[in-house]
Design a protein around this motif. Sequence first.
Motif, PDB file in Angstrom:
ATOM      1  N   GLU A 210       0.844  -1.185   0.000  1.00 10.78           N
ATOM      2  CA  GLU A 210       0.000   0.000   0.000  1.00 10.78           C
ATOM      3  C   GLU A 210       0.884   1.241   0.000  1.00 10.78           C
ATOM      4  N   ASP A 211       0.360   2.353  -0.452  1.00  8.48           N
ATOM      5  CA  ASP A 211       1.121   3.606  -0.443  1.00  8.48           C
ATOM      6  C   ASP A 211       1.008   4.237   0.942  1.00  8.48           C
ATOM      7  N   VAL A 212       2.144   4.469   1.576  1.00  3.48           N
ATOM      8  CA  VAL A 212       2.159   4.951   2.961  1.00  3.48           C
ATOM      9  C   VAL A 212       2.926   6.273   3.037  1.00  3.48           C
ATOM     10  N   TYR A 213       2.319   7.233   3.740  1.00  3.49           N
ATOM     11  CA  TYR A 213       2.904   8.557   3.932  1.00  3.49           C
ATOM     12  C   TYR A 213       3.058   8.814   5.432  1.00  3.49           C
ATOM     13  N   SER A 307       4.664  23.605   0.502  1.00  5.19           N
ATOM     14  CA  SER A 307       3.282  23.467   0.070  1.00  5.19           C
ATOM     15  C   SER A 307       2.815  22.054   0.415  1.00  5.19           C
ATOM     16  N   PHE A 308       1.497  21.852   0.442  1.00  8.57           N
ATOM     17  CA  PHE A 308       1.018  20.513   0.766  1.00  8.57           C
ATOM     18  C   PHE A 308       1.510  19.492  -0.254  1.00  8.57           C
ATOM     19  N   ARG A 309       1.510  19.863  -1.498  1.00  8.99           N
ATOM     20  CA  ARG A 309       1.966  18.945  -2.548  1.00  8.99           C
ATOM     21  C   ARG A 309       3.397  18.496  -2.304  1.00  8.99           C
ATOM     22  N   ASP A 310       4.276  19.438  -1.977  1.00  7.51           N
ATOM     23  CA  ASP A 310       5.680  19.091  -1.744  1.00  7.51           C
ATOM     24  C   ASP A 310       5.852  18.317  -0.440  1.00  7.51           C
ATOM     25  N   LEU A 311       5.089  18.703   0.594  1.00  6.55           N
ATOM     26  CA  LEU A 311       5.173  17.981   1.865  1.00  6.55           C
ATOM     27  C   LEU A 311       4.747  16.531   1.678  1.00  6.55           C
ATOM     28  N   ARG A 312       3.690  16.330   0.928  1.00  8.69           N
ATOM     29  CA  ARG A 312       3.182  14.975   0.696  1.00  8.69           C
ATOM     30  C   ARG A 312       4.178  14.146  -0.108  1.00  8.69           C
ATOM     31  N   ALA A 313       4.811  14.770  -1.095  1.00 10.57           N
ATOM     32  CA  ALA A 313       5.774  14.039  -1.928  1.00 10.57           C
ATOM     33  C   ALA A 313       6.935  13.518  -1.094  1.00 10.57           C
ATOM     34  N   GLN A 314       7.451  14.342  -0.176  1.00 11.61           N
ATOM     35  CA  GLN A 314       8.596  13.903   0.626  1.00 11.61           C
ATOM     36  C   GLN A 314       8.178  12.973   1.769  1.00 11.61           C
ATOM     37  N   ALA A 315       6.858  12.859   2.034  1.00 13.00           N
ATOM     38  CA  ALA A 315       6.371  12.007   3.120  1.00 13.00           C
ATOM     39  C   ALA A 315       6.207  10.547   2.699  1.00 13.00           C
ATOM     40  N   TYR A 316       6.396  10.249   1.414  1.00 15.96           N
ATOM     41  CA  TYR A 316       6.185   8.886   0.897  1.00 15.96           C
ATOM     42  C   TYR A 316       7.342   7.988   1.334  1.00 15.96           C
ATOM     43  N   THR A 328      14.614  -4.259  10.089  1.00 14.68           N
ATOM     44  CA  THR A 328      15.434  -3.757  11.190  1.00 14.68           C
ATOM     45  C   THR A 328      15.667  -2.249  11.044  1.00 14.68           C
ATOM     46  N   GLY A 329      15.383  -1.517  12.091  1.00 14.68           N
ATOM     47  CA  GLY A 329      15.610  -0.082  12.082  1.00 14.68           C
ATOM     48  C   GLY A 329      14.635   0.712  11.242  1.00 14.68           C
ATOM     49  N   ILE A 330      13.460   0.127  10.960  1.00 13.03           N
ATOM     50  CA  ILE A 330      12.526   0.798  10.047  1.00 13.03           C
ATOM     51  C   ILE A 330      12.069   2.141  10.590  1.00 13.03           C
ATOM     52  N   SER A 331      11.824   2.243  11.904  1.00 13.86           N
ATOM     53  CA  SER A 331      11.336   3.504  12.459  1.00 13.86           C
ATOM     54  C   SER A 331      12.335   4.633  12.260  1.00 13.86           C
ATOM     55  N   GLU A 332      13.621   4.343  12.419  1.00 15.42           N
ATOM     56  CA  GLU A 332      14.635   5.366  12.227  1.00 15.42           C
ATOM     57  C   GLU A 332      14.816   5.705  10.755  1.00 15.42           C
ATOM     58  N   ARG A 333      14.861   4.693   9.919  1.00 17.19           N
ATOM     59  CA  ARG A 333      15.158   4.910   8.498  1.00 17.19           C
ATOM     60  C   ARG A 333      14.060   5.686   7.781  1.00 17.19           C
ATOM     61  N   ILE A 334      12.800   5.396   8.077  1.00 17.34           N
ATOM     62  CA  ILE A 334      11.725   6.085   7.353  1.00 17.34           C
ATOM     63  C   ILE A 334      11.597   7.550   7.770  1.00 17.34           C
ATOM     64  N   ARG A 335      12.264   7.957   8.849  1.00 23.04           N
ATOM     65  CA  ARG A 335      12.202   9.345   9.300  1.00 23.04           C
ATOM     66  C   ARG A 335      13.404  10.169   8.858  1.00 23.04           C
ATOM     67  N   GLU A 336      14.432   9.523   8.357  1.00 17.30           N
ATOM     68  CA  GLU A 336      15.633  10.232   7.982  1.00 17.30           C
ATOM     69  C   GLU A 336      15.354  11.249   6.869  1.00 17.30           C
TER      70      GLU A 336
END
Length: 341
Positions: A210-213, A307-316, A328-336
């Motif tokens: 699924e697509d997750v943001y 902008s919301f568009r840019d914020l959403r793009a980088q949140a993927y 392993t380490g998914i919580s840290e890596r997805i926030r980098e």
Amino acid sequence: MFTIAIDVGLALSATWAAAAIYFDMRPRFLRIPAAVLYAALVVGAFLAIHPVWSRSLACFAGFAAVLLWWIRIKPSNARVWQADVAQTAWAEIDGDRVTIHNYRRCEYRAEFDYTCAWETKVVQLSEIRGIDLFVTYWGSRWIAHPITSFQIGERDHVAFSIELRKQKHERYSPIRGFFRSYGLIYTVAPEADLVRLRTNFRKGARRLGEDVYLYRTVAGPDWSRLLFLAYIRRINELHRQAEWYNAITSNCTTNIFSERAAADRFDPVPAGSERKVLNRVDWRILLNGKGDKMEYQRGDLVTGGLSFRDLRAQAYINPVARALPDGTGISERIRESRVGF
């Protein structure tokens, strides 16, 4: 015209009542005969009773009888549940210490091939730092599933996913979600379980996953603790007394706003503040695929001036999550390198 409006209303109410009988009648072998009998009686009333008020009264009486029966159908925690919802989370509060029982930790080999462990998780309220929001899409961009995740200390996260609870061998049906077919459950688990299931194993509309943001909210430690305790009170209620899931009135998003409202009751900030505005009724609470934009417009997300568009793009987060072979380490890596982290 007035008579037509009444007849349309009666037809719609009769359709709902027949569907409620079909989906929720127990024992199951009576569902089709009972639904057909009810529909036949309504059609007979339309054909045989000509004064509009007499016909309306007869049809309304039948609808009211079904509604009264339907409301009295009681949910239960004592059923044969699917393995991933076999247990309900509950917690004990002792001062600053919250002990969560039945904290789920599933190891996935595929979407339906997994092993779940039910653990005990201890959280210190004083260590809660903030709240993050995951928004997941599996098909239409109008519908999504939100997951609330609390940051504990520097690196730990406890995630809450509000879901329907399916019995063993039961499949999801969007239509059944409007009736009394599924239980309601708050799954409490690490992000390596709840998030990785969606990024790596479930099937989206066009691809595996699924697509997750992921968004960082503006919630500070004090508000985060209030909301965390609202969730804890709620899981204890559901552990003691089962409730029904409903696609309109009690779903993954309406319950989030219910918890926010519950936290507000313990919040000393005066009514009318920016945070209070979050609980205002909005159509995007139901069509929650637009919920992240709603939160952006209300000032509830850390934006970094984007902008919301840019914020959403980088949140993927899918590319990063899928690059981790065992999570392993998914919580840290997805926030980098993402805004707010």
